[in-house]
Motif scaffolding. Structure first.
Motif, PDB file in Angstrom:
ATOM      1  N   LEU A 239       0.938  -1.095   0.177  1.00  0.00           N
ATOM      2  CA  LEU A 239      -0.244  -0.009  -0.019  1.00  0.00           C
ATOM      3  C   LEU A 239       0.978   1.168   0.043  1.00  0.00           C
ATOM      4  CD1 LEU A 239      -2.886   0.838   0.145  1.00  0.00           C
ATOM      5  CD2 LEU A 239      -2.765   0.919   2.831  1.00  0.00           C
ATOM      6  N   ILE A 240       0.832   2.045  -1.073  1.00  0.00           N
ATOM      7  CA  ILE A 240       1.817   3.314  -1.189  1.00  0.00           C
ATOM      8  C   ILE A 240       0.610   4.758  -0.898  1.00  0.00           C
ATOM      9  CG2 ILE A 240       1.454   3.418  -3.534  1.00  0.00           C
ATOM     10  CD1 ILE A 240       4.199   4.548  -3.498  1.00  0.00           C
ATOM     11  N   SER A 241       1.078   5.378   0.083  1.00  0.00           N
ATOM     12  CA  SER A 241       0.249   6.574   0.338  1.00  0.00           C
ATOM     13  C   SER A 241       1.247   7.713   0.374  1.00  0.00           C
ATOM     14  CB  SER A 241      -0.167   6.592   1.594  1.00  0.00           C
ATOM     15  OG  SER A 241      -1.087   7.544   2.243  1.00  0.00           O
ATOM     16  N   GLY A 242       0.549   9.142   0.543  1.00  0.00           N
ATOM     17  CA  GLY A 242       1.285  10.183   0.304  1.00  0.00           C
ATOM     18  C   GLY A 242       1.184  10.780  -1.187  1.00  0.00           C
ATOM     19  N   HIS A 243       2.205  11.549  -1.731  1.00  0.00           N
ATOM     20  CA  HIS A 243       1.778  12.252  -3.188  1.00  0.00           C
ATOM     21  C   HIS A 243       2.883  12.118  -3.898  1.00  0.00           C
ATOM     22  CE1 HIS A 243       0.359  14.445   0.417  1.00  0.00           C
ATOM     23  NE2 HIS A 243      -0.804  14.882  -0.440  1.00  0.00           N
ATOM     24  N   ASP A 244       3.960  11.393  -3.800  1.00  0.00           N
ATOM     25  CA  ASP A 244       5.031  11.528  -4.669  1.00  0.00           C
ATOM     26  C   ASP A 244       5.049  10.214  -5.790  1.00  0.00           C
ATOM     27  OD1 ASP A 244       8.036  10.895  -5.641  1.00  0.00           O
ATOM     28  OD2 ASP A 244       8.458  12.176  -4.154  1.00  0.00           O
ATOM     29  N   LEU A 245       4.583  10.598  -6.938  1.00  0.00           N
ATOM     30  CA  LEU A 245       4.633  10.100  -8.071  1.00  0.00           C
ATOM     31  C   LEU A 245       5.992   9.084  -8.756  1.00  0.00           C
ATOM     32  CD1 LEU A 245       2.230  12.262 -10.295  1.00  0.00           C
ATOM     33  CD2 LEU A 245       1.721  10.433  -8.705  1.00  0.00           C
ATOM     34  N   LYS A 246       7.023   9.740  -8.155  1.00  0.00           N
ATOM     35  CA  LYS A 246       8.413   9.314  -8.569  1.00  0.00           C
ATOM     36  C   LYS A 246       8.499   7.750  -7.771  1.00  0.00           C
ATOM     37  CE  LYS A 246      12.364   9.000 -10.904  1.00  0.00           C
ATOM     38  NZ  LYS A 246      12.492   8.670 -12.055  1.00  0.00           N
ATOM     39  N   ASP A 247       8.193   7.801  -6.512  1.00  0.00           N
ATOM     40  CA  ASP A 247       8.338   6.651  -5.663  1.00  0.00           C
ATOM     41  C   ASP A 247       7.410   5.740  -6.167  1.00  0.00           C
ATOM     42  OD1 ASP A 247      10.007   7.985  -4.013  1.00  0.00           O
ATOM     43  OD2 ASP A 247       8.718   8.661  -2.554  1.00  0.00           O
ATOM     44  N   LEU A 248       6.218   6.118  -6.526  1.00  0.00           N
ATOM     45  CA  LEU A 248       5.204   5.003  -6.973  1.00  0.00           C
ATOM     46  C   LEU A 248       5.854   4.406  -8.167  1.00  0.00           C
ATOM     47  CD1 LEU A 248       2.503   3.750  -7.177  1.00  0.00           C
ATOM     48  CD2 LEU A 248       1.667   5.588  -8.591  1.00  0.00           C
ATOM     49  N   GLU A 249       6.424   5.167  -9.294  1.00  0.00           N
ATOM     50  CA  GLU A 249       6.957   4.766 -10.628  1.00  0.00           C
ATOM     51  C   GLU A 249       8.132   3.622 -10.258  1.00  0.00           C
ATOM     52  OE1 GLU A 249       8.754   6.249 -14.631  1.00  0.00           O
ATOM     53  OE2 GLU A 249       9.116   7.349 -12.725  1.00  0.00           O
ATOM     54  N   GLU A 250       9.143   4.087  -9.298  1.00  0.00           N
ATOM     55  CA  GLU A 250       9.873   3.269  -9.037  1.00  0.00           C
ATOM     56  C   GLU A 250       9.463   1.773  -8.483  1.00  0.00           C
ATOM     57  OE1 GLU A 250      13.387   6.479  -8.821  1.00  0.00           O
ATOM     58  OE2 GLU A 250      12.818   5.462  -7.000  1.00  0.00           O
ATOM     59  N   LEU A 251       8.518   2.062  -7.502  1.00  0.00           N
ATOM     60  CA  LEU A 251       7.855   0.809  -6.685  1.00  0.00           C
ATOM     61  C   LEU A 251       7.415   0.014  -7.647  1.00  0.00           C
ATOM     62  CD1 LEU A 251       7.079  -0.621  -4.074  1.00  0.00           C
ATOM     63  CD2 LEU A 251       5.010   0.689  -3.866  1.00  0.00           C
ATOM     64  N   GLN A 253       8.145  -0.433 -11.013  1.00  0.00           N
ATOM     65  CA  GLN A 253       8.907  -1.049 -11.814  1.00  0.00           C
ATOM     66  C   GLN A 253       9.580  -2.335 -10.901  1.00  0.00           C
ATOM     67  OE1 GLN A 253      11.271   2.303 -12.353  1.00  0.00           O
ATOM     68  NE2 GLN A 253      10.220   3.013 -14.286  1.00  0.00           N
ATOM     69  N   GLN A 254       9.899  -2.121  -9.745  1.00  0.00           N
ATOM     70  CA  GLN A 254      10.562  -3.021  -8.884  1.00  0.00           C
ATOM     71  C   GLN A 254       9.534  -4.250  -8.539  1.00  0.00           C
ATOM     72  OE1 GLN A 254      13.001  -1.357  -5.868  1.00  0.00           O
ATOM     73  NE2 GLN A 254      13.313   0.600  -6.976  1.00  0.00           N
ATOM     74  N   THR A 255       8.311  -3.913  -8.574  1.00  0.00           N
ATOM     75  CA  THR A 255       7.296  -5.192  -8.084  1.00  0.00           C
ATOM     76  C   THR A 255       6.732  -5.817  -9.327  1.00  0.00           C
ATOM     77  OG1 THR A 255       5.568  -3.388  -7.948  1.00  0.00           O
ATOM     78  CG2 THR A 255       6.679  -4.237  -5.802  1.00  0.00           C
ATOM     79  N   GLU A 256       7.235  -5.365 -10.514  1.00  0.00           N
ATOM     80  CA  GLU A 256       6.441  -6.135 -11.832  1.00  0.00           C
ATOM     81  C   GLU A 256       7.332  -7.398 -11.690  1.00  0.00           C
ATOM     82  OE1 GLU A 256       5.365  -4.470 -16.233  1.00  0.00           O
ATOM     83  OE2 GLU A 256       7.196  -3.912 -15.209  1.00  0.00           O
ATOM     84  N   GLY A 257       6.236  -8.274 -12.064  1.00  0.00           N
ATOM     85  CA  GLY A 257       6.469  -9.926 -11.948  1.00  0.00           C
ATOM     86  C   GLY A 257       6.781 -10.426 -10.574  1.00  0.00           C
ATOM     87  N   SER A 258       6.559  -9.851  -9.744  1.00  0.00           N
ATOM     88  CA  SER A 258       7.051 -10.353  -8.377  1.00  0.00           C
ATOM     89  C   SER A 258       5.834 -10.998  -7.592  1.00  0.00           C
ATOM     90  CB  SER A 258       7.244  -9.286  -7.366  1.00  0.00           C
ATOM     91  OG  SER A 258       6.454  -8.335  -7.205  1.00  0.00           O
ATOM     92  N   GLY A 259       4.605 -10.961  -8.198  1.00  0.00           N
ATOM     93  CA  GLY A 259       3.433 -11.465  -7.544  1.00  0.00           C
ATOM     94  C   GLY A 259       2.786 -10.596  -6.298  1.00  0.00           C
ATOM     95  N   VAL A 260       3.431  -9.581  -6.246  1.00  0.00           N
ATOM     96  CA  VAL A 260       2.738  -8.601  -5.305  1.00  0.00           C
ATOM     97  C   VAL A 260       1.937  -7.432  -6.183  1.00  0.00           C
ATOM     98  CG1 VAL A 260       3.461  -6.809  -3.512  1.00  0.00           C
ATOM     99  CG2 VAL A 260       4.729  -9.063  -3.839  1.00  0.00           C
ATOM    100  N   ASP A 261       1.101  -7.181  -5.590  1.00  0.00           N
ATOM    101  CA  ASP A 261       0.173  -6.116  -6.258  1.00  0.00           C
ATOM    102  C   ASP A 261       0.418  -4.873  -5.621  1.00  0.00           C
ATOM    103  OD1 ASP A 261      -1.089  -7.896  -8.262  1.00  0.00           O
ATOM    104  OD2 ASP A 261      -2.691  -8.140  -6.679  1.00  0.00           O
ATOM    105  N   VAL A 262       0.442  -3.600  -6.056  1.00  0.00           N
ATOM    106  CA  VAL A 262       0.263  -2.471  -5.511  1.00  0.00           C
ATOM    107  C   VAL A 262      -1.021  -1.755  -5.566  1.00  0.00           C
ATOM    108  CG1 VAL A 262       1.358   0.066  -5.658  1.00  0.00           C
ATOM    109  CG2 VAL A 262       2.798  -2.098  -6.220  1.00  0.00           C
ATOM    110  N   TYR A 263      -1.329  -1.291  -4.225  1.00  0.00           N
ATOM    111  CA  TYR A 263      -2.443  -0.321  -4.153  1.00  0.00           C
ATOM    112  C   TYR A 263      -2.179   1.026  -3.624  1.00  0.00           C
ATOM    113  CZ  TYR A 263      -4.946  -5.001  -3.833  1.00  0.00           C
ATOM    114  OH  TYR A 263      -5.342  -6.240  -3.987  1.00  0.00           O
ATOM    115  N   THR A 264      -3.092   2.028  -4.002  1.00  0.00           N
ATOM    116  CA  THR A 264      -2.811   3.181  -3.463  1.00  0.00           C
ATOM    117  C   THR A 264      -3.740   3.682  -2.455  1.00  0.00           C
ATOM    118  OG1 THR A 264      -4.470   4.047  -5.238  1.00  0.00           O
ATOM    119  CG2 THR A 264      -2.435   4.241  -5.853  1.00  0.00           C
ATOM    120  N   HIS A 265      -3.289   4.748  -1.534  1.00  0.00           N
ATOM    121  CA  HIS A 265      -4.160   5.106  -0.449  1.00  0.00           C
ATOM    122  C   HIS A 265      -4.088   6.409  -0.404  1.00  0.00           C
ATOM    123  CE1 HIS A 265      -4.896   6.028   3.948  1.00  0.00           C
ATOM    124  NE2 HIS A 265      -5.720   4.988   3.883  1.00  0.00           N
TER     125      HIS A 265
END
Length: 549
Positions: A239-251, A253-265
């Motif tokens: 779960l990623i919260s806050g406002h920083d889109l660069k952090d989201l982009e890098e997260l 990229q790094q979770t792609e193919g890992s079997g882990v989903d990313v959700y916003t809050h």
């Protein structure tokens, strides 16, 4: 009293926190934040002089910007962080003095105390911190204007930091920050001088929001109409919260193919509206609501949580071991992801590995919400919107942007949205939308009655939309538009948005659920007389007032 802080809407008793912050910060952290602001004033005095001699230090600009951002409500609660920043700030200040001498300048003989005070130890810092707070300015009106200016600068710094992270910079914004900070040490400035500076801050508020809009849309594309899932999937998640889109982009990229989903809050919800993020199949949706519900929603999410900017509340034991902070955010005992080095992305491997070992999120709601109505999307519908206004299908727009919060009185905004006539449209940005973005308010000829432009960072879109409508309808004054402003505020980014709207000439803005405690009666009187600013009352009375304008 052991501290004094009245920078946010929820300040104790509507006047000031004096023992512990309602936000959760302790008195020693509050005082050290005051000391850091004090050191920034001293830095600014010398940075302005150095700039006049042709000496420009980008590292100074960055330090001032990040330090202002770190003192925003709900950003950083870690005492050691502020001790370290004060120490670094003193070193920077002394270095500026050396730069001035090397450039042929002379150090003033009797500078302000913030430009000369020096200490080495944390104990000395704490003694000084108790002596340099808000209340040291005796004149209530001068104090009010100085703090209004500083809180505007804090919001400006937040937006500037997001833009700079994406490689976008405006030296004029930094020069104004330094000029304004130094001005708060000048006792010769009158109230009128300070009012002029506050309004000038609004000009740079517009500039910094335009800069951030350019940074976001150039990097990630223009937000577009998007349906966002609010249920959950069966994979573990982050779960990623806050406002920083660069952090989201890098997260992502790094979770792609890992079997882990990313959700916003919270305020990260509008990231779903950007085309660049839609290519990630594991970008699952939005989980939860506004920042103040995180104590329950972070617990039920089950996986790790990443806080990228302000909007952190003191963590509960139920999820503290799954919480990570990054950037200017911090809390003692919480794991912190280090900043980028030499152009490399942040390393989110620890979060990802923990996520793999966690169960999937517990579902707390289902369905979808619609957003993505930033200025490019709304202007693409301009003909449809104009026709709806001309035909009478849309009678009035209500700008209900800003912040959400814990106070029960904020239910006013839900009730207000529900009570609005069916021929009105809500324009929103910021987490205030969580008070009504899940209501079934319908549409007008296919135009949703809630148009969400995005984060509080995206409030610029609402100004662009208003100015474009003024042009389309051939009006001379933006206040002639059928637009009313009923804005909720909480922290300092809302302050710079307000100042930006005032600079653009917008009048009759109503702020709630309470007016800022840092506005003295005389300063508030000036704002009422010059801009017709007001508060809120009851839904029934306010609705009648707005609809008869």
């Amino acid at each position: 009293m052991s501290m004094f802080c009245f920078q946010c809407q929820e300040t104790a008793k509507g006047s000031g926190c004096t023992i512990k912050g309602v936000c959760g910060k302790t008195d020693d952290v509050a005082n050290l934040q005051d000391l850091l602001i004090y050191v920034l004033k001293g830095i600014s005095i010398y940075a302005n002089q150095a700039g006049g001699l042709g000496v420009v230090r980008p590292d100074v600009n960055k330090f001032v910007m990040e330090s202002l951002f770190a003192t925003i409500t709900n950003a950083n609660f870690d005492k050691q962080v502020f001790i370290d920043r004060v120490r670094e700030g003193l070193k920077i200040r002394e270095g500026l003095k050396e730069d001035i001498v090397k450039a042929g300048g002379r150090i003033p003989e009797n500078p302000h105390d913030s430009a000369v005070w020096y200490a080495d130890t944390a104990a000395e810092f704490e003694v000084k911190a108790a002596q340099v707070g808000v209340l040291t300015t005796a004149n209530e009106d001068v104090r009010s204007l100085r703090e209004l200016l500083i809180y505007g600068l804090k919001g400006m710094a937040a937006y500037a930091e997001h833009a700079l992270t994406l490689g976008y910079n405006d030296d004029g914004i930094f020069r104004f920050m330094l000029k304004a900070l130094a001005a708060t040490t000048d006792d010769s400035l009158s109230a009128d001088d300070l009012v002029a500076l506050v309004l000038e801050a609004g000009k740079y508020g517009v500039d910094v929001m335009a800069l951030l809009d350019k940074a976001n849309t150039t990097t990630y594309g223009n937000p577009e109409l998007t349906k966002v899932e609010i249920g959950v999937r069966s994979n573990p998640g982050i779960l990623i919260s806050g406002h920083d889109l660069k952090d989201l982009e890098e997260l992502l990229q790094q979770t792609e193919g890992s079997g882990v989903d990313v959700y916003t809050h919270g305020e990260m919800l509008p990231a779903h509206y950007y085309p660049a993020f839609k290519k990630y199949a594991h970008f699952a949706g939005n989980y939860g609501n506004a920042w103040w519900k995180q104590d329950k929603e972070f617990a039920s999410f089950n996986g790790p949580i990443l806080l990228t900017t302000n909007c952190l509340t003191p963590p509960k034991d139920s999820y503290k071991d799954r919480l990570y902070t990054t950037g200017v955010v911090g809390f003692a005992g919480v794991k912190h992801i280090a900043d980028r080095k030499e152009g490399q992305p942040k390393d989110f491997s620890a979060i990802i590995e923990q996520a793999k070992k966690c169960p999937p999120p517990t579902e707390i709601e289902s369905g979808e919400i619609v957003g993505g109505f930033a200025h490019a999307q709304v202007l693409s519908l301009a003909d449809k919107v104009v026709e709806a206004v001309k035909s009478g299908a849309i009678k009035r727009f209500f700008v209900m942007a800003g912040c959400d919060g814990r106070m029960k009185s904020r239910e006013y905004y839900t009730h207000f949205a529900q009570a609005l006539p069916a021929d009105t449209v809500i324009l929103t940005a910021g987490c205030a939308k969580y008070k009504y973005n899940k209501l079934n308010l319908g549409d007008i000829g296919g135009i949703p009655r809630v148009l969400d432009a995005g984060q509080c960072n995206d409030s610029y879109s609402l100004a662009v939309i208003a100015l474009k409508l003024k042009e389309v309808f051939g009006l001379d004054d933006v206040n002639e538009l059928p637009i009313s402003y009923n804005i909720a505020w909480y922290e300092q980014k809302a302050v710079i948005v307000l100042l930006a709207l005032l600079y653009l000439g917008v009048k009759k803005i109503h702020l709630g659920p309470t007016l800022p405690a840092f506005l003295s009666p005389n300063v508030l009187k000036v704002l009422v007389e010059k801009f017709d600013i007001g508060g809120i009352s009851s839904v029934e009375d306010d609705l009648k007032m707005f609809m008869t304008v």
